[in-house]
Design a protein around this motif. Structure first.
Motif, PDB file in Angstrom:
ATOM      1  N   CYS A 196       1.640  -3.367  -7.810  1.00 34.91           N
ATOM      2  CA  CYS A 196       0.915  -2.121  -7.556  1.00 34.91           C
ATOM      3  C   CYS A 196       0.375  -1.556  -8.875  1.00 34.91           C
ATOM      4  O   CYS A 196       1.047  -0.746  -9.529  1.00 34.91           O
ATOM      5  CB  CYS A 196       1.854  -1.107  -6.902  1.00 34.91           C
ATOM      6  SG  CYS A 196       2.687  -1.693  -5.405  1.00 34.91           S
ATOM      7  N   GLN A 204       2.660   8.614  -7.053  1.00 40.70           N
ATOM      8  CA  GLN A 204       2.751  10.064  -6.930  1.00 40.70           C
ATOM      9  C   GLN A 204       4.069  10.643  -7.442  1.00 40.70           C
ATOM     10  O   GLN A 204       4.295  11.846  -7.319  1.00 40.70           O
ATOM     11  CB  GLN A 204       2.547  10.466  -5.468  1.00 40.70           C
ATOM     12  CG  GLN A 204       1.143  10.182  -4.980  1.00 40.70           C
ATOM     13  CD  GLN A 204       0.963  10.530  -3.520  1.00 40.70           C
ATOM     14  OE1 GLN A 204       1.871  10.984  -2.835  1.00 40.70           O
ATOM     15  NE2 GLN A 204      -0.235  10.306  -3.018  1.00 40.70           N
ATOM     16  N   GLU A 213      -1.831   0.697  -9.725  1.00 46.54           N
ATOM     17  CA  GLU A 213      -1.949   2.151  -9.844  1.00 46.54           C
ATOM     18  C   GLU A 213      -0.574   2.765 -10.142  1.00 46.54           C
ATOM     19  O   GLU A 213      -0.435   3.605 -11.038  1.00 46.54           O
ATOM     20  CB  GLU A 213      -2.531   2.740  -8.557  1.00 46.54           C
ATOM     21  CG  GLU A 213      -2.770   4.229  -8.633  1.00 46.54           C
ATOM     22  CD  GLU A 213      -3.306   4.796  -7.321  1.00 46.54           C
ATOM     23  OE1 GLU A 213      -3.515   6.022  -7.282  1.00 46.54           O
ATOM     24  OE2 GLU A 213      -3.497   4.047  -6.345  1.00 46.54           O
ATOM     25  N   ARG A 273       0.840  -1.205   0.000  1.00 46.98           N
ATOM     26  CA  ARG A 273       0.000   0.000   0.000  1.00 46.98           C
ATOM     27  C   ARG A 273       0.874   1.254   0.000  1.00 46.98           C
ATOM     28  O   ARG A 273       0.631   2.200  -0.757  1.00 46.98           O
ATOM     29  CB  ARG A 273      -0.935   0.017   1.210  1.00 46.98           C
ATOM     30  CG  ARG A 273      -2.189  -0.796   1.033  1.00 46.98           C
ATOM     31  CD  ARG A 273      -3.217  -0.517   2.123  1.00 46.98           C
ATOM     32  NE  ARG A 273      -2.736  -0.821   3.457  1.00 46.98           N
ATOM     33  CZ  ARG A 273      -2.723  -2.039   4.003  1.00 46.98           C
ATOM     34  NH1 ARG A 273      -3.185  -3.071   3.326  1.00 46.98           N
ATOM     35  NH2 ARG A 273      -2.267  -2.222   5.225  1.00 46.98           N
ATOM     36  N   ILE A 274       1.905   1.247   0.849  1.00 51.59           N
ATOM     37  CA  ILE A 274       2.822   2.388   0.914  1.00 51.59           C
ATOM     38  C   ILE A 274       3.571   2.522  -0.410  1.00 51.59           C
ATOM     39  O   ILE A 274       3.687   3.626  -0.960  1.00 51.59           O
ATOM     40  CB  ILE A 274       3.808   2.219   2.090  1.00 51.59           C
ATOM     41  CG1 ILE A 274       3.051   2.263   3.426  1.00 51.59           C
ATOM     42  CG2 ILE A 274       4.914   3.273   2.037  1.00 51.59           C
ATOM     43  CD1 ILE A 274       3.858   1.765   4.610  1.00 51.59           C
ATOM     44  N   ASN A 303       2.712   1.493  -3.386  1.00 55.66           N
ATOM     45  CA  ASN A 303       1.805   1.945  -4.436  1.00 55.66           C
ATOM     46  C   ASN A 303       1.582   3.447  -4.337  1.00 55.66           C
ATOM     47  O   ASN A 303       1.679   4.168  -5.334  1.00 55.66           O
ATOM     48  CB  ASN A 303       0.473   1.197  -4.353  1.00 55.66           C
ATOM     49  CG  ASN A 303      -0.414   1.482  -5.531  1.00 55.66           C
ATOM     50  OD1 ASN A 303      -0.008   1.356  -6.688  1.00 55.66           O
ATOM     51  ND2 ASN A 303      -1.652   1.874  -5.254  1.00 55.66           N
ATOM     52  N   GLN A 304       1.325   3.941  -3.133  1.00 57.85           N
ATOM     53  CA  GLN A 304       1.050   5.359  -2.928  1.00 57.85           C
ATOM     54  C   GLN A 304       2.248   6.213  -3.321  1.00 57.85           C
ATOM     55  O   GLN A 304       2.116   7.190  -4.055  1.00 57.85           O
ATOM     56  CB  GLN A 304       0.649   5.574  -1.460  1.00 57.85           C
ATOM     57  CG  GLN A 304       0.456   7.011  -1.044  1.00 57.85           C
ATOM     58  CD  GLN A 304       1.660   7.548  -0.266  1.00 57.85           C
ATOM     59  OE1 GLN A 304       2.233   6.877   0.590  1.00 57.85           O
ATOM     60  NE2 GLN A 304       2.058   8.755  -0.572  1.00 57.85           N
TER      61      GLN A 304
END
Length: 173
Positions: A86, A69, A88, A61-62, A64-65
Motif C-alpha cells: 500500500c 489515515q 499511500e 484497498r481497505i 491502504n485507506q
C-alpha cells in the motif's frame, strides 16, 4: 526537518510487531496502535473474513485507506505485514514515523507461524510462504529507515536492540 514522534514496526506476520510494539510503547511511555485491529473495527469483521469477502485486492484497498489515515503522536504503530503493498499508507508512515523493519529469516518464520489463512495473512493466487517472503522482503527493505534482526532473539532481546538505536532514543525523549 520535521521531528518524528512515532515509530512504525513493519515485517512479516510472526516477526513480533504487535508483541514488541506493546512492550516498546510501554517502555517509551507511548501509545500503541495495531492497525489490523483498526481495520477489523471499521469493517466489523475479522481479517480472515474480510479477505474471504473482499479478496486480496479489496482487502488491500481497505488496508491502504485505514493505514493512510492513522493520526498519531508519541505512538508505536504496528500495521499488518501486507501494508507494504500500500504505497499511500507506507508514504504516510514514512512522513509521520521512524519505520523499523523487524527482519526474520524464513526458517525462523516457518517455526513461528501456524495456519496463514486463519491468521488473516493476505495470500495472492495461493502463493506459498516462501513465495510471499521473497516478494515482501525487498518491499520491507525499501521502506525501512532501520532494520533489526529478530532471528533467535527473545522478546526482551529485540526490545533491547530497539532501545539501543539512537534514532529510537531520540524519538523517546
Amino acid at each position: 526537518m520535521i521531528k518524528l514522534e512515532n515509530i512504525t514496526l513493519i515485517g512479516m506476520p510472526g516477526s513480533g510487531k504487535s508483541t514488541v510494539g506493546v512492550l516498546l510503547a510501554k517502555d517509551l511511555g507511548f501509545r500503541f496502535v495495531d492497525t489490523d485491529l483498526l481495520i477489523q473495527e471499521q469493517e466489523g469483521s475479522l481479517l480472515k473474513d474480510i479477505i474471504a469477502r473482499e479478496g486480496a485486492e479489496g482487502f488491500e484497498r481497505i488496508e491502504n485507506q485505514v493505514n493512510a489515515q492513522v493520526q498519531a503522536r508519541y505512538t508505536v504503530i504496528a500495521p499488518g505485514g501486507s501494508v507494504v503493498y500500500c504505497p499511500e499508507a507506507m508514504n504516510h508512515f514514512k512522513e509521520i514515523s521512524l519505520v523499523v523493519y523487524l527482519r526474520i529469516g524464513l526458517g525462523s518464520l516457518k517455526a513461528r507461524l501456524g495456519d496463514l489463512k486463519a491468521r488473516g495473512v493476505v495470500l495472492k493466487n495461493d502463493m506459498t510462504l516462501d513465495e510471499l517472503y521473497a516478494e515482501r522482503v525487498p518491499l520491507y527493505e525499501r521502506y525501512a529507515d532501520l532494520m533489526v534482526d529478530v532471528d533467535e532473539l527473545s522478546l526482551g532481546q529485540v526490545l533491547e536492540q530497539l532501545e539501543k538505536l539512537e534514532e529510537v532514543r531520540r524519538i523517546g525523549k
